[in-house]
Design an enzyme around this catalytic site. Structure first.
Site, mmCIF file in Angstrom:
data_model
loop_
_atom_site.group_PDB
_atom_site.id
_atom_site.type_symbol
_atom_site.label_atom_id
_atom_site.label_comp_id
_atom_site.label_asym_id
_atom_site.label_seq_id
_atom_site.Cartn_x
_atom_site.Cartn_y
_atom_site.Cartn_z
ATOM 1 N N HIS A 75 -1.866 3.347 -5.854
ATOM 2 C CA HIS A 75 -1.756 2.147 -5.011
ATOM 3 C C HIS A 75 -3.008 1.947 -4.174
ATOM 4 C CE1 HIS A 75 -0.091 5.316 -2.274
ATOM 5 N NE2 HIS A 75 -0.781 4.642 -1.363
ATOM 6 N N HIS B 290 -7.027 2.158 2.289
ATOM 7 C CA HIS B 290 -7.292 3.351 1.460
ATOM 8 C C HIS B 290 -6.965 3.079 -0.002
ATOM 9 C CE1 HIS B 290 -2.939 3.943 2.425
ATOM 10 N NE2 HIS B 290 -2.871 4.489 1.221
ATOM 11 N N GLU C 227 -6.576 8.709 -0.507
ATOM 12 C CA GLU C 227 -5.333 9.462 -0.489
ATOM 13 C C GLU C 227 -5.147 10.089 -1.871
ATOM 14 O OE1 GLU C 227 -1.876 6.965 0.064
ATOM 15 O OE2 GLU C 227 -0.533 8.650 0.369
HETATM 16 CO CO CO Z 1 -0.984 5.243 0.612
#
Ligand code: CO
Length: 138
Positions: free
Chosen positions: A8, A81, A132
């Protein structure tokens, strides 16, 4: 260690409902989850399915939220992110350290909004982009 798929893209916003409505109205991205509070993470989250990945809309929940600092610099919100999947979060953490990258916080993986362990890599290590890493969902 090599990362897997882009799971994502995190997008910080001061108003999650307004942002969600913008992606639906402008881009037809109307497959989304209900907004859910994650008090332990300090965020409200809504996932928008784009077909090949997701947008993770993040609104701060409370004054201690890690997203607040980002919104101080970017009051209207913005890209926060990228999240890649990894086969083994502990091996990924150790590889990041061995490669000289800074794992944020204690470095201990913790459960993120997807219910699997995650870590974050300092943006200075990736040309300004917060990364991440997330344990591949089983
Ligand atoms: Co995230």
């Amino acid at each position: 260690m090599k990362v897997g798929r882009l799971n994502h893209i995190g997008i910080a916003t001061p108003d999650i409902a307004e942002t969600r409505d913008t992606y639906a109205a402008l881009y037809g991205l109307d497959r989304l989850t209900a907004v859910k509070d994650f008090p332990e993470l300090g965020v409200k989250v809504c996932f928008v399915d784009t077909g090949n990945t997701e947008l993770e809309l993040l609104q701060p929940l409370g004054p201690e939220s890690p997203v607040n600092r980002f919104l101080e610099k970017n009051p209207k919100g913005g890209q926060h992110h990228l999240c890649f999947e990894v086969a083994d979060i502990f091996a990924a953490r150790d590889a990041m350290r061995a490669r000289g990258a800074t794992v944020l916080g204690t470095g201990e993986p913790y459960t993120g909004a997807h219910g699997v362990p995650v870590i974050f890599i300092h943006p200075k290590d990736t040309h300004g982009v917060l990364i991440e890493l997330m344990q591949e969902p089983a």
